[in-house]
Enzyme design. Structure first.
Site, PDB file in Angstrom:
ATOM      1  N   GLY A  13       0.850  -1.195   0.000  1.00 16.25           N
ATOM      2  CA  GLY A  13       0.000   0.000   0.000  1.00 16.25           C
ATOM      3  C   GLY A  13       0.882   1.241   0.000  1.00 16.25           C
ATOM      4  N   PHE A  14       0.334   2.356   0.465  1.00 15.62           N
ATOM      5  CA  PHE A  14       1.117   3.601   0.467  1.00 15.62           C
ATOM      6  C   PHE A  14       2.404   3.451   1.284  1.00 15.62           C
ATOM      7  CE2 PHE A  14      -3.128   5.354  -0.396  1.00 15.62           C
ATOM      8  CZ  PHE A  14      -2.827   6.098  -1.519  1.00 15.62           C
ATOM      9  N   GLY A  15       2.290   2.825   2.469  1.00 12.87           N
ATOM     10  CA  GLY A  15       3.447   2.701   3.362  1.00 12.87           C
ATOM     11  C   GLY A  15       4.535   1.843   2.743  1.00 12.87           C
ATOM     12  N   GLU A 170     -18.014  10.639   1.106  1.00 12.75           N
ATOM     13  CA  GLU A 170     -17.579  10.586  -0.300  1.00 12.75           C
ATOM     14  C   GLU A 170     -18.391   9.544  -1.076  1.00 12.75           C
ATOM     15  OE1 GLU A 170     -13.256  10.230  -0.172  1.00 12.75           O
ATOM     16  OE2 GLU A 170     -13.094  12.398   0.061  1.00 12.75           O
ATOM     17  N   ASP A 300      -1.515   2.563   8.323  1.00 11.88           N
ATOM     18  CA  ASP A 300      -2.726   2.389   9.134  1.00 11.88           C
ATOM     19  C   ASP A 300      -2.541   1.434  10.311  1.00 11.88           C
ATOM     20  OD1 ASP A 300      -4.057   4.071   7.470  1.00 11.88           O
ATOM     21  OD2 ASP A 300      -5.449   2.580   6.663  1.00 11.88           O
TER      22      ASP A 300
HETATM   23  C1  LIG Z   1     -12.613   4.435   1.132  1.00 16.45           C
HETATM   24  C2  LIG Z   1     -11.350   5.099   1.675  1.00 16.45           C
HETATM   25  C3  LIG Z   1     -11.121   6.435   1.391  1.00 16.45           C
HETATM   26  C4  LIG Z   1      -9.960   7.063   1.857  1.00 16.45           C
HETATM   27  N1  LIG Z   1      -9.725   8.369   1.539  1.00 16.45           N
HETATM   28  C5  LIG Z   1      -8.557   8.940   1.895  1.00 16.45           C
HETATM   29  C6  LIG Z   1      -8.237  10.259   1.481  1.00 16.45           C
HETATM   30  O1  LIG Z   1      -9.048  10.918   0.817  1.00 16.45           O
HETATM   31  N2  LIG Z   1      -7.041  10.775   1.811  1.00 16.45           N
HETATM   32  C7  LIG Z   1      -6.130  10.053   2.524  1.00 16.45           C
HETATM   33  O2  LIG Z   1      -5.024  10.550   2.782  1.00 16.45           O
HETATM   34  N3  LIG Z   1      -6.388   8.815   2.951  1.00 16.45           N
HETATM   35  C8  LIG Z   1      -7.582   8.230   2.651  1.00 16.45           C
HETATM   36  N4  LIG Z   1      -7.870   6.959   3.051  1.00 16.45           N
HETATM   37  C9  LIG Z   1      -6.923   6.269   3.918  1.00 16.45           C
HETATM   38  C10 LIG Z   1      -5.754   5.666   3.151  1.00 16.45           C
HETATM   39  O3  LIG Z   1      -6.212   4.976   2.007  1.00 16.45           O
HETATM   40  C11 LIG Z   1      -4.998   4.731   4.086  1.00 16.45           C
HETATM   41  O4  LIG Z   1      -4.601   5.479   5.200  1.00 16.45           O
HETATM   42  C12 LIG Z   1      -3.783   4.127   3.406  1.00 16.45           C
HETATM   43  O5  LIG Z   1      -4.167   3.321   2.332  1.00 16.45           O
HETATM   44  C13 LIG Z   1      -2.965   3.316   4.394  1.00 16.45           C
HETATM   45  O6  LIG Z   1      -1.833   2.833   3.743  1.00 16.45           O
HETATM   46  P1  LIG Z   1      -1.121   1.526   4.272  1.00 16.45           P
HETATM   47  O7  LIG Z   1       0.071   1.320   3.416  1.00 16.45           O
HETATM   48  O8  LIG Z   1      -0.939   1.571   5.734  1.00 16.45           O
HETATM   49  O9  LIG Z   1      -2.184   0.355   4.054  1.00 16.45           O
HETATM   50  P2  LIG Z   1      -2.926  -0.125   2.745  1.00 16.45           P
HETATM   51  O10 LIG Z   1      -2.963   0.906   1.697  1.00 16.45           O
HETATM   52  O11 LIG Z   1      -4.195  -0.726   3.225  1.00 16.45           O
HETATM   53  O12 LIG Z   1      -1.969  -1.298   2.230  1.00 16.45           O
HETATM   54  C14 LIG Z   1      -1.842  -2.519   2.924  1.00 16.45           C
HETATM   55  C15 LIG Z   1      -1.416  -3.575   1.933  1.00 16.45           C
HETATM   56  O13 LIG Z   1      -1.192  -4.781   2.662  1.00 16.45           O
HETATM   57  C16 LIG Z   1      -1.701  -5.867   1.917  1.00 16.45           C
HETATM   58  N5  LIG Z   1      -2.030  -6.924   2.866  1.00 16.45           N
HETATM   59  C17 LIG Z   1      -2.956  -6.890   3.842  1.00 16.45           C
HETATM   60  N6  LIG Z   1      -2.933  -8.035   4.547  1.00 16.45           N
HETATM   61  C18 LIG Z   1      -1.977  -8.818   4.003  1.00 16.45           C
HETATM   62  C19 LIG Z   1      -1.464 -10.108   4.311  1.00 16.45           C
HETATM   63  N7  LIG Z   1      -1.910 -10.848   5.317  1.00 16.45           N
HETATM   64  N8  LIG Z   1      -0.465 -10.582   3.532  1.00 16.45           N
HETATM   65  C20 LIG Z   1       0.017  -9.847   2.492  1.00 16.45           C
HETATM   66  N9  LIG Z   1      -0.417  -8.619   2.167  1.00 16.45           N
HETATM   67  C21 LIG Z   1      -1.400  -8.114   2.916  1.00 16.45           C
HETATM   68  C22 LIG Z   1      -2.917  -5.313   1.198  1.00 16.45           C
HETATM   69  O14 LIG Z   1      -3.200  -6.061   0.040  1.00 16.45           O
HETATM   70  C23 LIG Z   1      -2.461  -3.889   0.879  1.00 16.45           C
HETATM   71  O15 LIG Z   1      -1.901  -3.796  -0.397  1.00 16.45           O
HETATM   72  C24 LIG Z   1      -9.031   6.315   2.625  1.00 16.45           C
HETATM   73  C25 LIG Z   1      -9.274   4.969   2.907  1.00 16.45           C
HETATM   74  C26 LIG Z   1     -10.430   4.362   2.436  1.00 16.45           C
HETATM   75  C27 LIG Z   1     -10.662   2.913   2.742  1.00 16.45           C
END
Ligand SMILES: Cc1cc2nc3c(=O)[nH]c(=O)nc-3n(C[C@H](O)[C@H](O)[C@H](O)COP(=O)(O)OP(=O)(O)OC[C@H]3O[C@@H](n4cnc5c(N)ncnc54)[C@H](O)[C@@H]3O)c2cc1C
Length: 419
Positions: A13-15, A170, A300
């Protein structure tokens, strides 16, 4: 190669993507693992669900992001456990991998708070399959109601959106535009007042994390788009065609979108760590685990206290991206034996869009904007977050087209089982 430090990044994901990008020139073998073979741009999922964007704009092949990174390999596998003492990750589909440095970026999942029927009947909005499923379901309900008017009376076209946070607002705003601009024209015989969009929120405000004036603006903007808003109401159970509220009200609706809560990825429960609210993992100023300086937790799943404001940073894409980049940069610096810095979040504003030419933006020092300028600011920030130039171009084309014409290209149903 074999003797180089091994960096394992869990989650694309983003992180995770932010971390891997910053490890481009590091003298290390970097392994990125995700259960999907694509990066999901979560903030725009609701636009896939409401036909404003096509799936490839919101999901980008993970391998394609790192073609220029010679030290990076990408694997599609599901993480099942992490042994922090042994420094090893286990997967459902491939053998365990040891690491010298770990970036944990597995994100969050939906939290239904144990509401009966939610797991079976609610539509969450956290993954690309969630968005595609919702889109198919809504289009199918309209097509079915067109053939059988009794379904209209039964609430087949009504949608309940649970939660008036950014996800709920949204989704409701975009759905209203799809209903009133496109489906109204596609189905002129169906009365629009029989296709209700109702937001149910337990608290007393829409977008409670924004300041009062923006809350009022957002509520009015939704109502202008014919969205009904029920504040101070709690969903008690969900059935395929009915939504029951604690107050006793029963809403006839065949669709319920859940935008009410998150919890950290379930993998955290096996780590033996003390967890914070929402099962998030607390990290130090450098984003590492207190007893494991080799383990970085970002996005997250992390509970990050802002070094400037001393408040916990929200679960936002911008926080995840910046924290991931910081983790990647820090590992790179450690490998080069350079001094490392604490993480500092640069807040570019919190924003939510209600629909075409309507959004709210709140900047750190209290300034805020609404309307077209906020909508353009929201578009600019989200375009900057989209992972490649190709995705940006696609989003611009789709948004511009929809903005001018109200037309949505993907409003068709394709049955892949048809022979
Ligand atoms: C509907 C919605 C709207 C949003 N709108 C905004 C916005 O307008 N502005 C903003 O800044 N933020 C927004 N957010 C929040 C933002 O999308 C999240 O904060 C961000 O995606 C978090 O990034 P991350 O890398 O922590 O996790 P994620 O982007 O969730 O990435 C986690 C990754 O881990 C993978 N994964 C999960 N479990 C496993 C596993 N067991 N094994 C292998 N891979 C796995 C997933 O496939 C995913 O690719 C929104 C979120 C949602 C749901």
């Amino acid at each position: 190669m074999a003797d180089r430090p091994r960096v394992v990044v869990l989650g694309g994901g983003f992180g995770g993507v932010g971390a891997v990008k910053k490890l481009k020139d590091a003298d290390a073998d970097v392994l990125l693992v995700d259960k999907h073979d694509y990066h999901t741009f979560q903030p725009l999922l609701y636009q896939v669900a409401t036909d404003l964007l096509e799936t490839p704009t919101v999901g980008h092949p993970l391998r394609g992001l790192f073609h220029e990174h010679d030290n990076v390999s990408v694997k599609q596998a599901t993480v099942t456990g992490i042994d922090l003492d042994e420094r090893r990750v286990t997967f459902a589909e491939m053998k365990p991998r040891p690491y010298d440095y770990l970036v944990l970026a597995l994100g969050a999942t939906v939290n239904f708070f144990g509401v009966p029927g939610a797991d079976e009947h609610a539509f969450p909005m956290y993954t690309l399959p969630d968005a595609v499923r919702l889109k198919k379901h809504v289009l199918e309900r309209w097509a079915a109601a067109d053939k059988d008017p009794a379904l209209i009376e039964d609430g087949a076209l009504n949608v309940v959106v649970v939660g008036a946070g950014p996800t709920g607002v949204e989704s409701a705003g975009a759905l209203a535009e799809l209903y009133r601009a496109n489906l109204a024209e596609d189905y002129p015989d169906i009365p629009q007042d029989k296709a209700r969009i109702i937001v149910v929120e337990a608290g007393d405000a829409v977008l409670s994390m924004f300041k009062k004036g923006l809350q009022t603006y957002a509520k009015k903007a939704l109502e202008k788009r014919t969205v009904e808003i029920m504040l101070g109401e709690v969903v008690s159970s969900i059935e395929p065609t009915r939504v029951r509220l604690k107050s006793g009200t029963v809403l006839n609706a065949h669709t319920l979108i859940w935008g009410a809560g998150l919890q950290a990825n379930p993998v955290v429960s096996g780590l033996g760590l003390e967890l914070q609210h929402g099962n998030r993992i607390a990290v130090g100023p450098d984003l590492t685990l207190p007893d494991h300086p080799e383990v970085f937790v970002v996005g997250d799943i992390a509970w990050i206290t802002d070094t400037k404001t001393k408040t916990v940073l929200p679960q936002l894409g911008s926080v995840a991206l910046q924290a991931g980049e910081h983790a990647g940069e820090t590992i790179s610096r450690i490998l080069r034996k350079k001094k490392v810095e604490p993480f500092e979040y640069e807040d570019k504003g919190t924003m939510a869009t209600i629909g075409r030419k309507s959004a709210v933006v709140q900047f750190r020092r209290g300034r805020s904007i609404t309307g077209t300028s906020a909508w353009l600011a929201w578009g600019t920030v989200h375009l900057a977050l989209l992972s490649t130039g190709e995705d940006r171009a696609r989003a611009v084309v789709d948004w511009t087209w929809a903005g001018f014409t109200h037309e949505r290209a993907g409003r068709i149903q394709v049955d892949e089982t048809e022979r």
